[in-house]
Design a protein around this motif. Structure first.
Motif, short mmCIF file in Angstrom:
data_model
loop_
_atom_site.label_atom_id
_atom_site.label_comp_id
_atom_site.label_asym_id
_atom_site.label_seq_id
_atom_site.Cartn_x
_atom_site.Cartn_y
_atom_site.Cartn_z
N LEU A 1 0.95 -1.15 -0.09
CA LEU A 1 -0.08 0.16 -0.05
C LEU A 1 0.95 1.31 0.08
CD1 LEU A 1 -2.58 1.76 0.25
CD2 LEU A 1 -2.42 1.20 2.82
N ILE A 2 0.59 2.28 -0.74
CA ILE A 2 1.36 3.34 -1.09
C ILE A 2 0.46 4.33 -0.71
CG2 ILE A 2 2.75 4.87 -2.56
CD1 ILE A 2 3.72 2.39 -4.07
N ILE A 3 0.47 5.32 0.17
CA ILE A 3 -0.31 6.48 0.67
C ILE A 3 0.58 7.52 0.62
CG2 ILE A 3 -1.77 5.13 2.00
CD1 ILE A 3 -0.22 6.16 4.41
N GLY A 4 0.01 8.99 0.80
CA GLY A 4 0.55 10.10 0.62
C GLY A 4 0.64 10.76 1.78
N GLY A 5 0.44 12.31 1.69
CA GLY A 5 0.38 13.09 0.56
C GLY A 5 -0.55 12.58 -0.78
N GLU A 6 -0.16 12.90 -1.83
CA GLU A 6 -0.67 12.31 -3.00
C GLU A 6 0.39 11.75 -4.01
OE1 GLU A 6 -2.54 11.01 -6.00
OE2 GLU A 6 -3.66 11.69 -4.32
N PRO A 7 0.18 10.35 -3.87
CA PRO A 7 1.44 9.61 -4.43
C PRO A 7 1.53 9.84 -6.09
CG PRO A 7 0.15 8.03 -3.03
CD PRO A 7 -0.84 9.47 -3.10
N LEU A 8 0.26 10.06 -6.76
CA LEU A 8 0.45 10.01 -8.19
C LEU A 8 0.88 11.55 -8.55
CD1 LEU A 8 -2.71 8.12 -9.43
CD2 LEU A 8 -0.33 7.48 -9.05
N THR A 9 1.29 12.22 -7.73
CA THR A 9 1.77 13.94 -8.12
C THR A 9 3.23 13.64 -7.51
OG1 THR A 9 0.66 14.87 -6.26
CG2 THR A 9 -0.36 14.79 -8.54
N ASN A 10 3.67 12.63 -6.83
CA ASN A 10 5.07 12.60 -6.41
C ASN A 10 5.94 11.78 -7.20
OD1 ASN A 10 7.33 11.98 -4.79
ND2 ASN A 10 6.05 11.86 -2.71
N LEU A 25 -0.32 -4.45 -5.63
CA LEU A 25 0.03 -3.08 -5.39
C LEU A 25 -1.20 -2.14 -5.31
CD1 LEU A 25 2.24 -0.75 -5.44
CD2 LEU A 25 2.04 -0.56 -7.98
N MET A 26 -1.27 -1.64 -4.18
CA MET A 26 -2.40 -0.76 -3.92
C MET A 26 -1.91 0.81 -3.63
SD MET A 26 -5.31 -0.62 -1.22
CE MET A 26 -6.74 0.57 -1.01
N VAL A 27 -2.43 1.64 -4.80
CA VAL A 27 -2.12 3.34 -4.40
C VAL A 27 -3.27 3.87 -3.85
CG1 VAL A 27 -1.23 5.18 -5.56
CG2 VAL A 27 -0.37 3.04 -6.21
N SER A 28 -3.30 4.75 -2.67
CA SER A 28 -4.25 5.56 -2.39
C SER A 28 -4.07 6.78 -2.95
CB SER A 28 -4.15 5.42 -0.69
OG SER A 28 -5.29 6.30 -0.22
N THR A 29 -5.11 7.21 -3.62
CA THR A 29 -5.05 8.63 -4.52
C THR A 29 -6.32 9.38 -4.58
OG1 THR A 29 -4.69 9.44 -6.80
CG2 THR A 29 -5.50 7.24 -6.54
N ASN A 30 -6.26 10.54 -4.75
CA ASN A 30 -7.38 11.37 -4.77
C ASN A 30 -7.46 11.79 -6.26
OD1 ASN A 30 -5.54 13.67 -5.59
ND2 ASN A 30 -5.95 14.65 -3.48
N LEU A 31 -6.64 11.11 -7.36
CA LEU A 31 -6.88 11.37 -8.70
C LEU A 31 -6.82 12.47 -9.18
CD1 LEU A 31 -9.45 8.70 -9.63
CD2 LEU A 31 -7.06 8.44 -9.79
N SER A 32 -5.97 13.32 -8.39
CA SER A 32 -5.65 14.89 -8.92
C SER A 32 -4.40 14.78 -9.78
CB SER A 32 -5.36 15.91 -7.91
OG SER A 32 -4.42 15.26 -7.00
N LEU A 51 -3.61 -4.83 -9.17
CA LEU A 51 -3.37 -3.66 -9.09
C LEU A 51 -4.66 -2.66 -8.74
CD1 LEU A 51 -1.56 -1.03 -9.70
CD2 LEU A 51 -2.16 -0.92 -11.85
N ILE A 52 -4.50 -1.89 -7.52
CA ILE A 52 -5.54 -1.32 -6.91
C ILE A 52 -5.52 0.22 -6.79
CG2 ILE A 52 -7.33 -1.27 -5.11
CD1 ILE A 52 -6.00 -4.23 -4.03
N PHE A 53 -6.34 0.73 -7.33
CA PHE A 53 -6.51 2.18 -7.13
C PHE A 53 -7.32 2.37 -6.08
CE2 PHE A 53 -5.23 2.12 -11.57
CZ PHE A 53 -4.67 3.26 -11.75
N GLY A 54 -7.04 2.94 -4.73
CA GLY A 54 -7.52 3.05 -3.66
C GLY A 54 -8.08 4.72 -3.61
N VAL A 55 -9.50 5.06 -4.28
CA VAL A 55 -9.63 6.28 -4.61
C VAL A 55 -10.37 7.09 -3.44
CG1 VAL A 55 -9.30 5.80 -7.04
CG2 VAL A 55 -11.70 5.61 -5.73
N SER A 56 -10.04 8.11 -2.72
CA SER A 56 -10.65 8.53 -1.40
C SER A 56 -11.73 9.76 -2.03
CB SER A 56 -9.35 9.18 -0.93
OG SER A 56 -8.38 8.46 -0.45
N ILE A 93 -10.68 -1.08 -8.35
CA ILE A 93 -10.96 0.14 -7.78
C ILE A 93 -11.32 -0.17 -6.47
CG2 ILE A 93 -12.27 2.33 -7.70
CD1 ILE A 93 -12.10 2.62 -10.71
N GLN A 94 -10.93 0.75 -5.35
CA GLN A 94 -11.40 0.38 -4.15
C GLN A 94 -11.88 2.05 -3.81
OE1 GLN A 94 -9.27 -2.10 -1.47
NE2 GLN A 94 -10.56 -1.55 0.46
N VAL A 95 -13.12 2.07 -3.32
CA VAL A 95 -13.45 3.35 -3.15
C VAL A 95 -13.35 3.53 -1.74
CG1 VAL A 95 -15.59 5.17 -3.29
CG2 VAL A 95 -15.18 3.66 -5.12
#
Length: 206
Positions: A1-10, A25-32, A51-56, A93-95
């Motif tokens: 599990l990768i969390i942030g901040g916002e991983p997809l902008t890092n 692999l799970m990435v927790s993201t606000n999809l910004s 591969l899991i998008f954990g969308v908050s 996707i995991q909401v």
């Protein structure tokens, strides 16, 4: 599990992924992020069993853009749809939804959004949590007038086999008693926040 901040902008996300070996692999993201970033992550799905998008996200447009100030709701929705349309079978996707005394009041509208996503991506999971701290955003500040209808809605949501966390939330709703002092503090906080950001509070706080 990768969390942030916002991983997809890092920018450090990609070297980290390269160095870590795992089946899921799970990435927790606000999809910004832009779609090129989503494509880059989707291209790595072949390296994992899952591969899991954990969308908050917790509510629909006006409430989301208030409680998660800075998020662009329409962009978020567009990016979720993009993932659904461009994913292989091992992408999920995991909401991830946090129910506060404010976000929970939009549960009927938000359930429709998640139900539509699940219809397009049957392996989608909806994970619901409830706010414990700060107390000013917990169910202690949820006026009693809303509780009965909210409980009925969650009793229906509980029947959906892709939703997690409903039993704990229903227990909390029945346990937490309205606290007028905390409610007053909550209203003060949100009014100050709205004034400083020059935005409108999206619902009546009483």
């Amino acid at each position: 599990l990768i969390i942030g901040g916002e991983p997809l902008t890092n920018k450090n996300l990609w070297p980290l992924i390269e160095k870590v070996s795992c089946d899921t692999l799970m990435v927790s993201t606000n999809l910004s992020c832009d779609k090129e970033t989503i494509d880059r992550l989707l291209s790595l799905s072949k390296n994992y069993k899952e591969l899991i998008f954990g969308v908050s996200i917790d509510a629909t447009k006006n409430i989301t853009e208030f409680v998660r100030y800075g998020i662009e709701y329409d962009k978020f929705i567009d990016n979720v749809q993009y993932i659904i349309d461009n994913s292989s079978s091992n992408v999920k996707i995991q909401v991830l939804s946090l129910m506060t005394s404010v976000t929970i009041r939009d549960i009927e509208n938000f359930t429709t959004v998640v139900t539509n996503w699940h219809a397009k991506m049957p392996n989608l999971i909806w994970d619901i949590y409830y706010c414990k701290t700060p107390l000013t955003q917990s169910f202690y500040t949820l006026p009693d007038i809303y509780k009965s209808s909210i409980i009925k809605q969650f009793e229906q949501i509980k029947k959906l086999d892709y939703v997690l966390g409903v039993d704990s939330l229903l227990s909390a709703l029945s346990t937490y008693k309205f606290n007028a002092t905390l409610h007053k503090e909550m209203k003060h906080f949100f009014n100050e926040f709205a004034n400083r950001k020059n935005i409108e509070i999206p619902l009546c706080l009483d």
